[in-house]
Enzyme design. Structure first.
Site, PDB file in Angstrom:
ATOM      1  CG  ASP A 159      -0.829  -8.192  -3.398  1.00  0.00           C
ATOM      2  OD1 ASP A 159      -0.225  -7.542  -2.528  1.00  0.00           O
ATOM      3  OD2 ASP A 159      -0.342  -9.187  -3.974  1.00  0.00           O
ATOM      4  N   GLY A 189      -3.686  -9.972   4.253  1.00  0.00           N
ATOM      5  CA  GLY A 189      -4.617 -10.617   3.335  1.00  0.00           C
ATOM      6  C   GLY A 189      -4.178 -11.987   2.879  1.00  0.00           C
ATOM      7  CB  SER A 190      -5.878 -14.395   0.654  1.00  0.00           C
ATOM      8  OG  SER A 190      -7.001 -14.408   1.492  1.00  0.00           O
TER       9      SER A 190
END
Length: 429
Positions: A159, A189-190
């Site tokens: 994000d 991503g995380s």
């Protein structure tokens, strides 16, 4: 005799006058290329029952809706004869902004091996740029010649990189043209809350398939303004104050080493030494009716329309969509009554302080019962003003990134909307 099956990755582009059939008998697959007349449009990929024929496309688990009767599907879709059909058209010339550090440094490998072959197969023309540092994507999107990517910017990461690209586009002088450029998401991503909450997508292959299939999803955009600092930050997911903001600050130190679990580690460390957070806030409740985009920026200034709260809060969350989490056995939904394009923000107030109250809230959040807690206040708002009255809060988290700022922060929707490439299949049905 051969068995033919058409995969869900069936796309048409009016500029590509070629049709490709993948034809596989039971013994050994082979490919037949057929060039139709100019009146026939698009590129059709028909996949056999043999999984080894096209593993990149076949492995898209969430989009395996293959159809058995190929002829009837072609006729019903009009993909061979209908030049006016827009549902089969896909964007062509795009810019790919890749964060090589996301996903514990595996995003580049994922893009090269899983994503790029599908996009090339679908006829995309790509310019791939890897970000070198924090803020690189923001600088790139604020200065790039939009003529080089008329069909979209694809973000490979979490994000955070989407937030950078969005902020770069909204800081341009040609803002109306810039925000009209759609943004695609390849979640590596995380934190991939936007793709999961709005598009129902968790993995890179499904996200690529959604981009190739075409379609656009409109998402509200909010701004957080600090009057004292004369600064503004845009977002599309959430703004967080209190405990969550401190966890974001601490977790950033462990980003390179622990990946997605850094939030858990930082949360536990902050839980042990939990401070007290004091805030003063005012919010303007939403009536539930959609207003004009320009009106969303300027709620009534009448004091009687604003609701005031003051005291200690474990956390304050301003959500722009459901804010579903990708990690965990049970996907948490922070704002279950929120929608990504309903013209309002969802304010979640966790009143009080202390480790016990915080623990109860997170346990209830895990089982999706947090709105039933007596110390949790949930309200849909048009705008909210938040001022930290203590010394423990240094800033706020916006779309998973910590923003350092002091003074009163005002969160409200802006008149522009983000256009996401792809759409949520279940919601469309």
């Amino acid at each position: 005799m051969a068995f033919l099956r058409a995969s869900d990755l069936v796309n048409t582009n009016t500029r590509l006058r070629r049709q490709t059939f993948s034809f596989a008998p039971f013994i050994k697959p082979f490919r037949i290329n057929y060039n139709p007349k100019r009146s026939q449009i698009g590129q059709l990929v028909i996949q056999s029952n043999n999984k080894s024929l096209d593993p990149l496309i076949y492995n898209s688990r969430e989009r395996k809706h293959c159809f058995k009767n190929v002829e009837s599907e072609l006729v019903s879709s009009n993909c061979l004869n209908d030049d006016s059909s827009t549902s089969w058209r896909v964007p062509r010339k795009v810019l790919v902004v890749l964060n090589p550090n996301s996903g514990r440094g595996r995003s580049s490998q994922i893009f090269r091996s899983e994503v790029q072959p599908i996009l090339k197969h679908a006829g995309f023309e790509m310019e791939v740029i890897q970000t070198a540092e924090a803020g690189h994507a923001l600088a790139l999107s604020s200065t790039i010649d939009l003529r080089t990517c008329p069909n979209g910017i694809i973000c490979v990461g979490g994000d955070g990189i989407i937030n950078e690209v969005l902020n770069g586009l909204l800081r341009r002088s040609d803002i109306d043209r810039a925000i009209s450029v759609p943004i695609g998401i390849i979640p590596t991503g995380s934190d991939n809350s936007l793709a999961w909450s709005v598009l129902g997508i968790k993995d890179p292959v499904s996200a690529t398939t959604a981009i190739v299939e075409g379609g656009l999803t409109s998402v509200d955009v909010f701004a957080v303004r600090w009057v004292d600092a004369a600064s503004v930050q845009f977002g599309v997911t959430a703004a967080c104050f209190g405990f969550v903001g401190d966890v974001l600050e601490l977790s950033d130190k462990y980003r390179q080493y622990f990946g997605t679990i850094r939030y858990v580690i930082a949360g536990l460390m902050k839980f042990v030494s939990l401070p007290k957070y004091s805030f003063e806030l005012e919010f303007f409740p939403s009536t539930g009716e959609k207003t004009k985009q320009n009106d969303a920026l300027l709620p009534s200034r009448s004091e009687e329309n604003w609701v005031k709260r003051k005291g200690e809060f474990v956390g304050i969350l301003v959500c722009n969509h459901a804010c579903k989490t990708v990690q965990g056995l049970n996907s948490q939904i922070t704002a279950p009554r929120s929608a990504h394009n309903d013209g309002s923000l969802d304010l979640l107030l966790v009143h009080g302080s202390g480790r016990w109250r915080l623990l109860v809230f997170y346990i209830a959040l895990l089982i999706r019962q947090h709105l039933l807690l007596p110390f949790v206040e949930y309200v849909k708002v048009k705008s909210v003003k938040i001022t930290s009255t203590g010394t423990t809060q240094k800033g706020c988290g916006i779309d998973g990134e910590l923003i350092y700022a002091n003074g009163q922060a005002t969160c409200s929707l802006v008149q522009h909307k983000l256009k996401l490439l792809g759409y949520h299949h279940r919601k469309q049905k």
